[in-house]
Design a protein around this motif. Structure first.
Motif, short mmCIF file in Angstrom:
data_model
loop_
_atom_site.label_atom_id
_atom_site.label_comp_id
_atom_site.label_asym_id
_atom_site.label_seq_id
_atom_site.Cartn_x
_atom_site.Cartn_y
_atom_site.Cartn_z
N GLU A 1 77.14 61.71 -21.02
CA GLU A 1 78.28 62.15 -21.80
C GLU A 1 79.20 61.61 -22.02
OE1 GLU A 1 81.32 65.80 -20.01
OE2 GLU A 1 79.91 66.55 -21.75
N SER B 1 81.96 63.66 -25.80
CA SER B 1 82.16 65.46 -25.74
C SER B 1 82.26 64.91 -26.47
CB SER B 1 82.23 65.68 -24.32
OG SER B 1 83.87 64.99 -24.22
N GLU C 1 75.48 66.60 -30.35
CA GLU C 1 75.61 68.27 -30.68
C GLU C 1 75.52 69.09 -29.37
OE1 GLU C 1 71.31 67.77 -32.57
OE2 GLU C 1 71.93 67.55 -33.70
N ARG C 2 76.05 70.09 -29.17
CA ARG C 2 76.60 70.86 -28.36
C ARG C 2 76.63 72.01 -28.72
NH1 ARG C 2 80.94 70.20 -23.60
NH2 ARG C 2 80.24 72.45 -22.56
N ASP C 3 75.46 73.13 -28.03
CA ASP C 3 75.44 75.11 -28.51
C ASP C 3 75.81 74.79 -29.83
OD1 ASP C 3 75.27 75.04 -25.68
OD2 ASP C 3 77.82 75.06 -25.22
N SER D 1 78.06 70.30 -33.58
CA SER D 1 77.28 68.23 -33.90
C SER D 1 79.23 67.78 -34.62
CB SER D 1 76.62 68.84 -35.38
OG SER D 1 76.46 67.50 -35.73
#
Length: 333
Positions: free
Chosen positions: A68, A73, A128-130, A133
């Motif tokens: 991260e 983040s 990319e997270r949950d 993007s």
């Protein structure tokens, strides 16, 4: 803060200086891996490259950095409240336009090395997270160092570094004395030392800048590609990355010497850098990763009377439904 030691004042190390300048001319080459023992001025040379770039930024990646912290983040709370993703930049964003230096890259986890090489090759970092993007440009010169006494990189990761330079043994006594002499002069009066080398450093910086401007006009022609493909085939390298890196590096070398097209000398100059970590030795397996794979199973035979097959289980019915997760450098003419 002490200014960086000028690259033009570095004694000897001509091959390494050339490889670093070529990476500064075309970062798409994919970075430079420097292999050598401690005390060989690897970090000094890497810092000197930053001064050849327009931004002049030098970013060091700490060994204990998390993924991260490297890629950045996304703030999910801000996304829910404001309807947009709020991005906090990481090390890759800070390195954009400059040099990203990774000391002892062989001590990093493999997945982080893979990540760095991906971004260095593409020039873009995607986070990319949950379902959210974010992407941003991240074009930098990647310079990694390693001491082979402290462990090796897997062949798959070695291949992804564009160029590799192996620093040999200790310099000759005269060169050693000159290295120490210049270092003492720099430490005693940095500004006076920089002023003394300002002309040579400015000429080097200007040469790199002109080469970057000349680069797009030099064609990646078929004749050069054919010659490179023959040499890669003769060296029995795996895959095609060597061909691509070699062609790009030869074009950067042509731009470096002020030429309008790739010549035989450009192809020859890149050979040691491209093949140092890719040339297959006689008797070596085509892919080192295959050596770790279990041997192929023998043809299935019926078990002998009274014997079962170890680990064999009867087939079990599966319910239908949601799918299951699967467990000198050249002188300018």
């Amino acid at each position: 803060m002490l200014p960086p030691f000028p690259l033009a004042a570095v004694v000897a190390a001509d091959e390494l200086k050339l490889a670093l300048c070529l990476a500064a001319i075309d970062p798409a080459i994919g970075g430079v891996l420097i292999e050598g023992p401690r005390g060989m001025a690897k970090s000094t040379l890497a810092r000197g490259v930053a001064d050849l770039l327009d931004g002049g930024r030098f970013v060091t990646l700490p060994l204990g950095a998390s993924e991260e912290r490297i890629v950045g983040s996304l703030d999910l709370d801000a996304a829910l409240g404001q309807g947009r993703a709020q991005f906090s930049p990481g090390i890759l964003a800070n390195a954009h336009g400059g040099v990203l230096y990774v000391d002892e890259v062989n001590l990093l986890p493999d997945h982080l090395v893979d990540l760095l090489l991906d971004v260095a090759a593409s020039g873009v970092n995607v986070v990319e997270r949950d379902g959210l993007s974010h992407s941003h440009p991240a074009r930098f010169v990647l310079i990694g160092t390693m001491n082979p006494e402290e462990g090796e990189l897997r062949p798959q990761l070695l291949d992804r570094f564009g160029l590799k330079v192996e620093l040999g043994g200790a310099p000759e006594p005269r060169a050693r004395a000159e290295i120490v002499r210049r270092r003492l002069a720099f430490d005693a009066e940095p500004q006076a030392f920089l002023a003394r080398w300002q002309g040579e450093q400015q000429a080097l910086r200007q040469r790199c800048q002109q080469a970057r401007q000349r680069l797009p006009a030099i064609a990646l022609d078929d004749a050069a590609l054919d010659a490179i493909a023959e040499r890669c085939f003769a060296a029995a390298v795996d895959g095609l990355r060597a061909d691509l890196v070699w062609l790009r590096g030869a074009r950067a070398h042509a731009a470096w010497r002020g030429a309008e097209r790739i010549g035989a000398e450009d192809i020859a100059a890149l050979e040691p850098f491209v093949l140092a970590h890719r040339r297959r030795q006689p008797g070596e397996a085509p892919d080192a990763s295959q050596a770790t794979q279990p041997p192929a199973a023998a043809p299935e035979q019926a078990p002998a009377q009274g014997q079962g097959q170890w680990g064999e289980l009867p087939a079990q019915p599966m319910p239908m439904g949601a799918p299951h997760a699967l467990p000198g450098w050249p002188k300018k003419p």
